[in-house]
Write a protein that holds these residues in place. Structure first.
Motif, PDB file in Angstrom:
ATOM      1  N   UNK A  18      45.886  34.918  37.385  1.00 32.16           N
ATOM      2  CA  UNK A  18      45.930  35.943  38.432  1.00 32.16           C
ATOM      3  C   UNK A  18      44.656  35.860  39.262  1.00 32.16           C
ATOM      4  N   UNK A  19      44.707  36.381  40.474  1.00 30.41           N
ATOM      5  CA  UNK A  19      43.518  36.364  41.322  1.00 30.41           C
ATOM      6  C   UNK A  19      42.416  37.223  40.709  1.00 30.41           C
ATOM      7  N   UNK A  20      42.760  38.302  40.017  1.00 31.89           N
ATOM      8  CA  UNK A  20      41.755  39.143  39.350  1.00 31.89           C
ATOM      9  C   UNK A  20      41.041  38.354  38.256  1.00 31.89           C
ATOM     10  N   UNK A  21      41.791  37.609  37.451  1.00 28.83           N
ATOM     11  CA  UNK A  21      41.186  36.802  36.392  1.00 28.83           C
ATOM     12  C   UNK A  21      40.229  35.781  37.005  1.00 28.83           C
ATOM     13  N   UNK A  22      40.671  35.097  38.040  1.00 26.06           N
ATOM     14  CA  UNK A  22      39.843  34.075  38.702  1.00 26.06           C
ATOM     15  C   UNK A  22      38.554  34.697  39.232  1.00 26.06           C
ATOM     16  N   UNK A  23      38.657  35.820  39.921  1.00 27.22           N
ATOM     17  CA  UNK A  23      37.469  36.489  40.475  1.00 27.22           C
ATOM     18  C   UNK A  23      36.528  36.945  39.366  1.00 27.22           C
TER      19      UNK A  23
END
Length: 183
Positions: A18-23
């Motif tokens: 997910x983009x949250x995990x990546x960030x």
């Protein structure tokens, strides 16, 4: 597992992030890296433009430039990789869809003059072996960067027990993950 099997397995995992995990995980890696002290006496760095859910490098790029380091990005032409000064040219997409300085406008640094290379990858093991996309650009380039520290950025799941290394593979000096520094 073979290199190709490892590559496919880890890429599938990475593409599902997910983009949250990546960030969040990229921020942890950035913090660990910038607080590690490994940038002491570093003047020239070849980093990378993240793509395909790789560890993000934008904050790190800004941090290095703010501290006066000369920053370079990989620029691929035909079957060879070059270190292009990030300030010397506008960006374009390479044949792989990765942002790189426009080759015709860019100024380049010889590989032997780099102090550090921030290396992307798909998988790593605890002894510093790396699996990339299999084109060989980084291994060929890294062989020419004798004095440069080779630092990989990776999510924790990208570090596995064993990678079947080959003679042409170049080891990383350090792997920075959200949970620690290996090497």
């Amino acid at each position: 597992m073979t290199k190709q099997e490892i590559r496919e397995k880890i890429l599938n995992m990475r593409r599902g992030l997910t983009s949250k995990y990546i960030e969040d995980e990229s921020a942890k890696i950035y913090e660990r890296l910038t607080e590690s002290g490994i940038f002491e006496n570093i003047k020239s760095v070849l980093s990378y433009s993240d793509f395909d859910n790789e560890v993000k490098t934008a904050a790190l790029t800004g941090w290095m430039m703010f501290r006066g380091m000369r920053l370079y990005l990989p620029c691929v032409r035909k079957k060879e990789m070059f270190a292009a000064d990030i300030k010397s040219a506008g960006l374009e997409l390479s044949k792989f869809g990765i942002a790189q300085p426009k080759f015709a406008e860019a100024s380049f640094l010889e590989p032997g003059e780099l102090d550090m290379v921030i290396v992307p990858g798909i998988a790593f093991d605890r002894t510093g072996h790396r699996i990339g996309f299999g084109c060989g650009y980084y291994d060929d380039y890294l062989k020419k960067t004798a004095k440069a520290k080779k630092i990989a950025l990776a999510y924790d799941f990208q570090v596995i027990d064993f990678i079947p290394a080959e003679a042409h593979d170049v080891r990383m000096d350090m792997i920075i993950t959200p949970d620690g520094i290996i090497g």
